[in-house]
Motif scaffolding. Structure first.
Motif, PDB file in Angstrom:
ATOM      1  N   ASP A  12       6.390   9.735   3.314  1.00  9.72           N
ATOM      2  CA  ASP A  12       5.124   9.869   4.044  1.00  9.72           C
ATOM      3  C   ASP A  12       5.415  10.005   5.531  1.00  9.72           C
ATOM      4  O   ASP A  12       5.217   9.069   6.323  1.00  9.72           O
ATOM      5  CB  ASP A  12       4.223   8.668   3.743  1.00  9.72           C
ATOM      6  CG  ASP A  12       3.655   8.727   2.331  1.00  9.72           C
ATOM      7  OD1 ASP A  12       3.566   9.839   1.760  1.00  9.72           O
ATOM      8  OD2 ASP A  12       3.284   7.671   1.785  1.00  9.72           O
ATOM      9  N   LYS A  33       9.161  10.663  -3.348  1.00  7.84           N
ATOM     10  CA  LYS A  33       7.800  11.174  -3.569  1.00  7.84           C
ATOM     11  C   LYS A  33       7.394  12.052  -2.393  1.00  7.84           C
ATOM     12  O   LYS A  33       7.542  11.655  -1.235  1.00  7.84           O
ATOM     13  CB  LYS A  33       6.818  10.010  -3.708  1.00  7.84           C
ATOM     14  CG  LYS A  33       5.397  10.470  -4.012  1.00  7.84           C
ATOM     15  CD  LYS A  33       4.497   9.305  -4.381  1.00  7.84           C
ATOM     16  CE  LYS A  33       3.782   8.699  -3.211  1.00  7.84           C
ATOM     17  NZ  LYS A  33       2.763   9.546  -2.593  1.00  7.84           N
ATOM     18  N   LYS A  62      -2.095  14.944  -6.232  1.00  8.95           N
ATOM     19  CA  LYS A  62      -3.372  14.407  -6.741  1.00  8.95           C
ATOM     20  C   LYS A  62      -4.427  15.492  -6.911  1.00  8.95           C
ATOM     21  O   LYS A  62      -5.508  15.438  -6.307  1.00  8.95           O
ATOM     22  CB  LYS A  62      -3.912  13.310  -5.814  1.00  8.95           C
ATOM     23  CG  LYS A  62      -2.965  12.137  -5.617  1.00  8.95           C
ATOM     24  CD  LYS A  62      -3.633  11.023  -4.842  1.00  8.95           C
ATOM     25  CE  LYS A  62      -2.718   9.862  -4.543  1.00  8.95           C
ATOM     26  NZ  LYS A  62      -1.645  10.161  -3.557  1.00  8.95           N
ATOM     27  N   LEU A 118      -7.437   4.711  -7.356  1.00  9.72           N
ATOM     28  CA  LEU A 118      -6.535   4.495  -6.216  1.00  9.72           C
ATOM     29  C   LEU A 118      -6.340   3.000  -5.958  1.00  9.72           C
ATOM     30  O   LEU A 118      -7.294   2.223  -5.998  1.00  9.72           O
ATOM     31  CB  LEU A 118      -7.089   5.191  -4.969  1.00  9.72           C
ATOM     32  CG  LEU A 118      -7.093   6.721  -5.023  1.00  9.72           C
ATOM     33  CD1 LEU A 118      -7.893   7.297  -3.860  1.00  9.72           C
ATOM     34  CD2 LEU A 118      -5.692   7.294  -5.045  1.00  9.72           C
ATOM     35  N   THR A 119      -5.106   2.633  -5.662  1.00  2.99           N
ATOM     36  CA  THR A 119      -4.773   1.211  -5.469  1.00  2.99           C
ATOM     37  C   THR A 119      -5.364   0.642  -4.169  1.00  2.99           C
ATOM     38  O   THR A 119      -5.257  -0.554  -3.916  1.00  2.99           O
ATOM     39  CB  THR A 119      -3.247   1.015  -5.475  1.00  2.99           C
ATOM     40  OG1 THR A 119      -2.665   1.950  -4.555  1.00  2.99           O
ATOM     41  CG2 THR A 119      -2.670   1.238  -6.845  1.00  2.99           C
ATOM     42  N   ARG A 181       4.212  -4.679  -3.235  1.00  2.70           N
ATOM     43  CA  ARG A 181       4.492  -5.294  -1.941  1.00  2.70           C
ATOM     44  C   ARG A 181       5.451  -6.475  -2.096  1.00  2.70           C
ATOM     45  O   ARG A 181       5.094  -7.499  -2.690  1.00  2.70           O
ATOM     46  CB  ARG A 181       3.191  -5.793  -1.302  1.00  2.70           C
ATOM     47  CG  ARG A 181       2.300  -4.665  -0.782  1.00  2.70           C
ATOM     48  CD  ARG A 181       2.942  -4.029   0.433  1.00  2.70           C
ATOM     49  NE  ARG A 181       2.172  -2.944   1.008  1.00  2.70           N
ATOM     50  CZ  ARG A 181       2.354  -1.650   0.746  1.00  2.70           C
ATOM     51  NH1 ARG A 181       3.286  -1.251  -0.113  1.00  2.70           N
ATOM     52  NH2 ARG A 181       1.651  -0.727   1.355  1.00  2.70           N
ATOM     53  N   GLN A 190      -3.457  -1.321   0.950  1.00  2.00           N
ATOM     54  CA  GLN A 190      -3.367  -1.518  -0.500  1.00  2.00           C
ATOM     55  C   GLN A 190      -4.155  -2.777  -0.887  1.00  2.00           C
ATOM     56  O   GLN A 190      -3.997  -3.820  -0.263  1.00  2.00           O
ATOM     57  CB  GLN A 190      -1.893  -1.676  -0.924  1.00  2.00           C
ATOM     58  CG  GLN A 190      -1.032  -0.458  -0.682  1.00  2.00           C
ATOM     59  CD  GLN A 190      -1.319   0.691  -1.659  1.00  2.00           C
ATOM     60  OE1 GLN A 190      -2.209   0.598  -2.502  1.00  2.00           O
ATOM     61  NE2 GLN A 190      -0.568   1.774  -1.517  1.00  2.00           N
ATOM     62  N   GLY A 210       6.581   2.317  -0.389  1.00  2.14           N
ATOM     63  CA  GLY A 210       6.738   3.106   0.820  1.00  2.14           C
ATOM     64  C   GLY A 210       6.960   2.282   2.065  1.00  2.14           C
ATOM     65  O   GLY A 210       8.079   1.906   2.411  1.00  2.14           O
ATOM     66  N   ARG A 211       5.853   1.942   2.751  1.00  2.00           N
ATOM     67  CA  ARG A 211       5.943   1.327   4.074  1.00  2.00           C
ATOM     68  C   ARG A 211       6.803   0.072   4.161  1.00  2.00           C
ATOM     69  O   ARG A 211       7.475  -0.111   5.187  1.00  2.00           O
ATOM     70  CB  ARG A 211       4.522   1.092   4.630  1.00  2.00           C
ATOM     71  CG  ARG A 211       3.868   2.398   5.073  1.00  2.00           C
ATOM     72  CD  ARG A 211       2.379   2.265   5.251  1.00  2.00           C
ATOM     73  NE  ARG A 211       1.697   2.126   3.975  1.00  2.00           N
ATOM     74  CZ  ARG A 211       0.377   1.997   3.844  1.00  2.00           C
ATOM     75  NH1 ARG A 211      -0.383   1.999   4.911  1.00  2.00           N
ATOM     76  NH2 ARG A 211      -0.163   1.898   2.649  1.00  2.00           N
TER      77      ARG A 211
HETATM   78  O1  LIG Z   1      -3.358   4.911  -6.365  1.00  2.00           O
HETATM   79  C1  LIG Z   1      -2.478   5.336  -5.613  1.00  2.00           C
HETATM   80  C2  LIG Z   1      -1.885   6.566  -5.755  1.00  2.00           C
HETATM   81  C3  LIG Z   1      -0.906   6.970  -4.901  1.00  2.00           C
HETATM   82  N1  LIG Z   1      -0.508   6.181  -3.886  1.00  2.00           N
HETATM   83  C4  LIG Z   1       0.580   6.663  -3.010  1.00  2.00           C
HETATM   84  O2  LIG Z   1       1.693   5.769  -3.093  1.00  2.00           O
HETATM   85  C5  LIG Z   1       2.263   5.563  -1.819  1.00  2.00           C
HETATM   86  C6  LIG Z   1       2.217   4.104  -1.486  1.00  2.00           C
HETATM   87  O3  LIG Z   1       2.781   3.889  -0.237  1.00  2.00           O
HETATM   88  P1  LIG Z   1       2.864   2.437   0.445  1.00  2.00           P
HETATM   89  O4  LIG Z   1       3.359   2.731   1.823  1.00  2.00           O
HETATM   90  O5  LIG Z   1       3.825   1.637  -0.372  1.00  2.00           O
HETATM   91  O6  LIG Z   1       1.499   1.846   0.446  1.00  2.00           O
HETATM   92  C7  LIG Z   1       1.520   6.445  -0.827  1.00  2.00           C
HETATM   93  O7  LIG Z   1       2.263   7.628  -0.648  1.00  2.00           O
HETATM   94  C8  LIG Z   1       0.203   6.764  -1.533  1.00  2.00           C
HETATM   95  O8  LIG Z   1      -0.253   8.057  -1.241  1.00  2.00           O
HETATM   96  C9  LIG Z   1      -1.083   4.964  -3.717  1.00  2.00           C
HETATM   97  O9  LIG Z   1      -0.740   4.198  -2.793  1.00  2.00           O
HETATM   98  N2  LIG Z   1      -2.044   4.559  -4.588  1.00  2.00           N
END
Ligand SMILES: O=c1ccn([C@@H]2O[C@H](COP(=O)(O)O)[C@@H](O)[C@H]2O)c(=O)[nH]1
Length: 232
Positions: A12, A33, A62, A118-119, A181, A190, A210-211
């Motif tokens: 990202d 990803k 998506k 979405l989470t 996390r 999230q 990710g982050r």
């Molecule tokens: O429901 C969803 C679908 C996709 N994502 C993607 O996953 C990563 C999560 O990144 P973090 O930095 O660990 O939060 C991000 O690229 C989203 O686009 C999601 O979070 N939830």
């Protein structure tokens, strides 16, 4: 498969150069990803680069559109031989089936996975903003069943829903979980989260983290800490 091969790290970042730099900072990551931010900026050049590096690719665009458009978009994506590709379950059964048709006709090994919910969305938002009259776990389960009935290979869900989706959809259904996390990191946007170890113990096949890694001052150390935690 080694436990760390179950971790997918999102690229990202805003451009190709930053993405390449991140892959060099984290040479042990095997599964990357590519999402909307990078793909809109860099296009398919990032897919070519990751293939050259023999990395696995989760193309997380998506797709959410009418069946004809989803079919064409999936056909185009599958030309790049990506490992995972996302569509939204809420595009509906006909659109999901159109994605599966594109996969069959392309003779592709890409795994098609549907976004359940979405989470970043919690129970309150589901009810009050999206006006969905089901409890959140029931809604995500229904989206998973819709995806499975339509012929998809799996779903993207929060680790909090993995146990029930696994129980109903079975072992051969891929469960890919963002919303992961480690205890040392912030939740950020999230809302439905678990730690990496809890997510795997609940039955997730892949974790998207990710982050907590990429925004760390020391991404290599964050990566290693997570790998150690899940290996224990
Ligand atoms: O429901 C969803 C679908 C996709 N994502 C993607 O996953 C990563 C999560 O990144 P973090 O930095 O660990 O939060 C991000 O690229 C989203 O686009 C999601 O979070 N939830």
């Amino acid at each position: 498969m080694l436990p760390q091969e179950r971790i997918i790290v999102p690229l990202d970042v805003p451009d190709l150069e930053s993405a390449i730099e991140l892959t060099k900072t984290l040479p042990d990551v095997t599964f990357w990803k590519v999402g909307l931010e990078l793909f809109v900026s860099a296009g398919t050049s990032i897919l070519d680069y990751l293939k050259e590096q023999e990395k696995r690719i989760f193309l997380d665009l998506k797709f959410h559109d009418i069946p004809n458009t989803i079919e064409g978009a999936c056909r185009s994506a599958m030309k790049y031989n990506v490992d995972l590709l996302t569509v939204h379950a809420t595009a509906g059964k006909e659109a999901l089936k159109a994605a599966v048709k594109a996969k069959k006709e392309s003779n592709s090994s890409t795994k098609l996975v549907a976004i359940t919910l979405l989470t970043s969305i919690n129970t309150r938002e589901l009810a009050l903003d999206l006006k969905i009259p089901l409890e959140l776990p029931e809604y995500t389960l229904q989206m998973a069943i819709l995806a499975q009935d339509s012929g998809l290979d799996g779903v993207v869900c929060s680790p909090q829903e993995v146990g029930e989706i696994r129980r109903v959809c079975g072992e051969n259904f891929w469960l890919v979980c963002p919303g992961v996390r480690p205890t040392f990191s912030q939740k950020g946007d999230q809302k439905r989260v678990m730690t990496p170890k809890e997510a795997l113990q609940s039955g997730a096949d892949y974790l998207v983290i990710g982050r907590p890694i990429t925004q760390s001052e020391t991404p290599e150390i964050a990566w290693q800490q997570i790998c150690q935690e899940i290996a224990q």
